[in-house]
Design a protein around this motif. Structure first.
Motif, mmCIF file in Angstrom:
data_model
loop_
_atom_site.group_PDB
_atom_site.id
_atom_site.type_symbol
_atom_site.label_atom_id
_atom_site.label_comp_id
_atom_site.label_asym_id
_atom_site.label_seq_id
_atom_site.Cartn_x
_atom_site.Cartn_y
_atom_site.Cartn_z
ATOM 1 N N ILE A 33 0.837 -1.202 0.000
ATOM 2 C CA ILE A 33 0.000 0.000 0.000
ATOM 3 C C ILE A 33 0.874 1.256 0.000
ATOM 4 C CG2 ILE A 33 -1.632 1.345 1.391
ATOM 5 C CD1 ILE A 33 -2.861 -1.385 2.222
ATOM 6 N N LEU A 34 1.920 1.266 0.814
ATOM 7 C CA LEU A 34 2.824 2.414 0.848
ATOM 8 C C LEU A 34 3.501 2.618 -0.500
ATOM 9 C CD1 LEU A 34 4.439 2.034 4.384
ATOM 10 C CD2 LEU A 34 2.807 3.765 3.627
ATOM 11 N N LEU A 35 3.880 1.531 -1.151
ATOM 12 C CA LEU A 35 4.510 1.631 -2.466
ATOM 13 C C LEU A 35 3.550 2.213 -3.489
ATOM 14 C CD1 LEU A 35 7.014 1.004 -4.176
ATOM 15 C CD2 LEU A 35 6.058 -1.250 -4.594
ATOM 16 N N ILE A 36 2.290 1.804 -3.452
ATOM 17 C CA ILE A 36 1.286 2.350 -4.373
ATOM 18 C C ILE A 36 1.089 3.838 -4.118
ATOM 19 C CG2 ILE A 36 -1.174 2.313 -4.931
ATOM 20 C CD1 ILE A 36 -1.030 -0.755 -4.473
ATOM 21 N N ILE A 37 0.995 4.230 -2.861
ATOM 22 C CA ILE A 37 0.799 5.636 -2.522
ATOM 23 C C ILE A 37 1.996 6.472 -2.985
ATOM 24 C CG2 ILE A 37 0.657 7.257 -0.586
ATOM 25 C CD1 ILE A 37 -1.032 5.098 0.862
ATOM 26 N N GLU A 38 3.192 5.987 -2.748
ATOM 27 C CA GLU A 38 4.400 6.728 -3.132
ATOM 28 C C GLU A 38 4.571 6.820 -4.641
ATOM 29 O OE1 GLU A 38 6.685 8.475 -1.349
ATOM 30 O OE2 GLU A 38 5.291 8.222 0.311
ATOM 31 N N SER A 39 4.032 5.878 -5.381
ATOM 32 C CA SER A 39 4.234 5.870 -6.829
ATOM 33 C C SER A 39 3.138 6.614 -7.594
ATOM 34 C CB SER A 39 4.329 4.434 -7.337
ATOM 35 O OG SER A 39 3.100 3.771 -7.158
ATOM 36 N N GLN A 40 2.198 7.201 -6.887
ATOM 37 C CA GLN A 40 1.129 7.932 -7.560
ATOM 38 C C GLN A 40 1.700 9.139 -8.295
ATOM 39 O OE1 GLN A 40 -1.661 8.829 -4.468
ATOM 40 N NE2 GLN A 40 -2.732 6.898 -4.682
ATOM 41 N N ALA A 41 1.105 9.458 -9.432
ATOM 42 C CA ALA A 41 1.601 10.547 -10.273
ATOM 43 C C ALA A 41 1.535 11.892 -9.556
ATOM 44 C CB ALA A 41 0.812 10.605 -11.563
ATOM 45 N N SER A 42 0.630 12.058 -8.615
ATOM 46 C CA SER A 42 0.522 13.333 -7.908
ATOM 47 C C SER A 42 1.755 13.616 -7.053
ATOM 48 C CB SER A 42 -0.728 13.355 -7.034
ATOM 49 O OG SER A 42 -0.648 12.361 -6.031
ATOM 50 N N LYS A 43 2.546 12.600 -6.749
ATOM 51 C CA LYS A 43 3.761 12.774 -5.965
ATOM 52 C C LYS A 43 4.965 13.132 -6.840
ATOM 53 C CE LYS A 43 2.217 11.177 -1.930
ATOM 54 N NZ LYS A 43 2.298 11.778 -0.655
ATOM 55 N N TRP A 44 4.806 12.989 -8.152
ATOM 56 C CA TRP A 44 5.919 13.276 -9.052
ATOM 57 C C TRP A 44 6.123 14.776 -9.184
ATOM 58 C CZ3 TRP A 44 5.002 9.609 -13.826
ATOM 59 C CH2 TRP A 44 5.006 8.298 -13.387
ATOM 60 N N PRO A 45 7.359 15.218 -9.464
ATOM 61 C CA PRO A 45 7.572 16.653 -9.682
ATOM 62 C C PRO A 45 6.861 17.119 -10.954
ATOM 63 C CG PRO A 45 9.645 15.419 -9.776
ATOM 64 C CD PRO A 45 8.567 14.443 -9.507
ATOM 65 N N LYS A 46 6.421 18.349 -10.927
ATOM 66 C CA LYS A 46 5.729 18.908 -12.088
ATOM 67 C C LYS A 46 6.734 19.274 -13.175
ATOM 68 C CE LYS A 46 1.800 18.733 -10.002
ATOM 69 N NZ LYS A 46 1.033 17.560 -10.165
ATOM 70 N N ALA A 47 6.336 19.078 -14.430
ATOM 71 C CA ALA A 47 7.201 19.409 -15.557
ATOM 72 C C ALA A 47 7.287 20.936 -15.712
ATOM 73 C CB ALA A 47 6.662 18.786 -16.825
ATOM 74 N N MET A 48 8.437 21.390 -16.092
ATOM 75 C CA MET A 48 8.632 22.823 -16.338
ATOM 76 C C MET A 48 7.996 23.166 -17.689
ATOM 77 S SD MET A 48 10.731 24.227 -13.904
ATOM 78 C CE MET A 48 11.484 25.553 -14.766
ATOM 79 N N ILE A 49 7.178 24.176 -17.722
ATOM 80 C CA ILE A 49 6.554 24.623 -18.959
ATOM 81 C C ILE A 49 7.312 25.877 -19.418
ATOM 82 C CG2 ILE A 49 4.452 25.492 -20.032
ATOM 83 C CD1 ILE A 49 2.894 23.900 -17.918
ATOM 84 N N PRO A 50 7.966 25.789 -20.578
ATOM 85 C CA PRO A 50 8.718 26.971 -21.041
ATOM 86 C C PRO A 50 7.767 28.108 -21.428
ATOM 87 C CG PRO A 50 8.765 25.219 -22.679
ATOM 88 C CD PRO A 50 8.073 24.675 -21.475
ATOM 89 N N SER A 51 8.123 29.304 -21.033
ATOM 90 C CA SER A 51 7.302 30.463 -21.402
ATOM 91 C C SER A 51 7.855 31.094 -22.678
ATOM 92 C CB SER A 51 7.284 31.475 -20.268
ATOM 93 O OG SER A 51 8.599 31.877 -19.991
#
Length: 52
Positions: A33-51
Protein backbone atom coordinates in the motif's frame (compact mmCIF):
# COMPACT_ATOMS: atom_id res chain seq x y z
CA UNK A 1 16.33 -18.12 -10.60
CA UNK A 2 16.40 -21.23 -8.48
CA UNK A 3 18.00 -19.52 -5.48
CA UNK A 4 15.33 -16.81 -4.91
CA UNK A 5 12.60 -19.46 -5.10
CA UNK A 6 14.43 -21.61 -2.57
CA UNK A 7 14.93 -18.65 -0.24
CA UNK A 8 11.26 -17.64 -0.51
CA UNK A 9 10.07 -21.19 0.14
CA UNK A 10 12.37 -21.52 3.16
CA UNK A 11 11.16 -18.21 4.61
CA UNK A 12 7.52 -19.21 4.08
CA UNK A 13 8.05 -22.54 5.88
CA UNK A 14 9.83 -20.80 8.76
CA UNK A 15 7.03 -18.21 9.03
CA UNK A 16 4.37 -20.92 9.23
CA UNK A 17 6.38 -22.99 11.69
CA UNK A 18 7.01 -20.03 14.00
CA UNK A 19 3.41 -18.80 13.87
CA UNK A 20 4.39 -15.42 12.41
CA UNK A 21 2.65 -15.81 9.04
CA UNK A 22 -0.29 -13.44 9.79
CA UNK A 23 2.10 -10.71 10.98
CA UNK A 24 4.37 -11.16 7.96
CA UNK A 25 1.42 -11.02 5.54
CA UNK A 26 0.20 -7.85 7.27
CA UNK A 27 3.63 -6.23 6.89
CA UNK A 28 3.77 -7.20 3.20
CA UNK A 29 0.33 -5.71 2.54
CA UNK A 30 1.27 -2.53 4.38
CA UNK A 31 4.45 -2.21 2.29
CA UNK A 32 2.46 -2.75 -0.92
CA UNK A 33 0.00 0.00 0.00
CA UNK A 34 2.82 2.41 0.85
CA UNK A 35 4.51 1.63 -2.47
CA UNK A 36 1.29 2.35 -4.37
CA UNK A 37 0.80 5.64 -2.52
CA UNK A 38 4.40 6.73 -3.13
CA UNK A 39 4.23 5.87 -6.83
CA UNK A 40 1.13 7.93 -7.56
CA UNK A 41 1.60 10.55 -10.27
CA UNK A 42 0.52 13.33 -7.91
CA UNK A 43 3.76 12.77 -5.97
CA UNK A 44 5.92 13.28 -9.05
CA UNK A 45 7.57 16.65 -9.68
CA UNK A 46 5.73 18.91 -12.09
CA UNK A 47 7.20 19.41 -15.56
CA UNK A 48 8.63 22.82 -16.34
CA UNK A 49 6.55 24.62 -18.96
CA UNK A 50 8.72 26.97 -21.04
CA UNK A 51 7.30 30.46 -21.40
CA UNK A 52 7.41 32.27 -24.75
Amino acid sequence: MKTPVTIAATLAILAVASGNLPWILFQVRKAQILLIIESQASKWPKAMIPSH
